[in-house]
Design a protein around this motif. Structure first.
Motif, PDB file in Angstrom:
ATOM      1  N   LEU A   1       0.823  -1.206   0.000  1.00  0.00           N
ATOM      2  CA  LEU A   1       0.000   0.000   0.000  1.00  0.00           C
ATOM      3  C   LEU A   1       0.858   1.259   0.000  1.00  0.00           C
ATOM      4  CD1 LEU A   1      -2.856  -0.906   2.513  1.00  0.00           C
ATOM      5  CD2 LEU A   1      -3.046  -0.564   0.056  1.00  0.00           C
ATOM      6  N   ARG A   2       1.921   1.247   0.770  1.00  0.00           N
ATOM      7  CA  ARG A   2       2.808   2.410   0.820  1.00  0.00           C
ATOM      8  C   ARG A   2       3.517   2.619  -0.512  1.00  0.00           C
ATOM      9  NH1 ARG A   2       5.035   1.097   6.804  1.00  0.00           N
ATOM     10  NH2 ARG A   2       3.347   2.096   7.939  1.00  0.00           N
ATOM     11  N   GLU A   3       3.880   1.524  -1.176  1.00  0.00           N
ATOM     12  CA  GLU A   3       4.546   1.645  -2.471  1.00  0.00           C
ATOM     13  C   GLU A   3       3.600   2.182  -3.533  1.00  0.00           C
ATOM     14  OE1 GLU A   3       6.122  -2.201  -3.358  1.00  0.00           O
ATOM     15  OE2 GLU A   3       7.811  -1.963  -1.984  1.00  0.00           O
ATOM     16  N   ARG A   4       2.338   1.815  -3.473  1.00  0.00           N
ATOM     17  CA  ARG A   4       1.363   2.240  -4.473  1.00  0.00           C
ATOM     18  C   ARG A   4       0.833   3.653  -4.233  1.00  0.00           C
ATOM     19  NH1 ARG A   4      -2.484  -2.499  -6.530  1.00  0.00           N
ATOM     20  NH2 ARG A   4      -0.924  -4.110  -6.824  1.00  0.00           N
ATOM     21  N   LYS A   5       1.200   4.224  -3.132  1.00  0.00           N
ATOM     22  CA  LYS A   5       0.706   5.555  -2.791  1.00  0.00           C
ATOM     23  C   LYS A   5       1.097   6.584  -3.848  1.00  0.00           C
ATOM     24  CE  LYS A   5       0.019   7.885   1.549  1.00  0.00           C
ATOM     25  NZ  LYS A   5       0.494   8.036   2.920  1.00  0.00           N
ATOM     26  N   GLU A   6       2.301   6.458  -4.371  1.00  0.00           N
ATOM     27  CA  GLU A   6       2.758   7.373  -5.406  1.00  0.00           C
ATOM     28  C   GLU A   6       3.537   6.582  -6.452  1.00  0.00           C
ATOM     29  OE1 GLU A   6       6.879   9.121  -3.656  1.00  0.00           O
ATOM     30  OE2 GLU A   6       5.021  10.010  -2.921  1.00  0.00           O
TER      31      GLU A   6
END
Length: 65
Positions: free
Chosen positions: A32-37
């Motif tokens: 999720l953190r990687e897909r944030k931006e």
């Protein structure tokens, strides 16, 4: 979705601990953190190279001591 079956004799704290362990193993939060931006592939490759260089330097220092 993660499912944790709670046995009759099992303590709820124990079940929550199993859930947290299972959650961390699936690495959902990391994804999720990687897909944030969005990161350009060249930037990702550069970061991987920097991490690899750091690891090599760290291991080299560990072996010399």
């Amino acid at each position: 979705m993660l499912r944790i079956l709670v046995k009759e004799d099992e303590n709820i704290d124990r079940a929550i601990k199993r859930y947290r362990r299972k959650f961390s193993k699936t690495q959902i939060l990391k994804e999720l953190r990687e897909r944030k931006e969005f990161k350009k592939p060249s930037v990702e490759k550069r970061e991987q190279m920097q991490k690899a260089q750091y690891r090599e330097e760290y291991l080299r220092k560990e072996n010399n001591q």
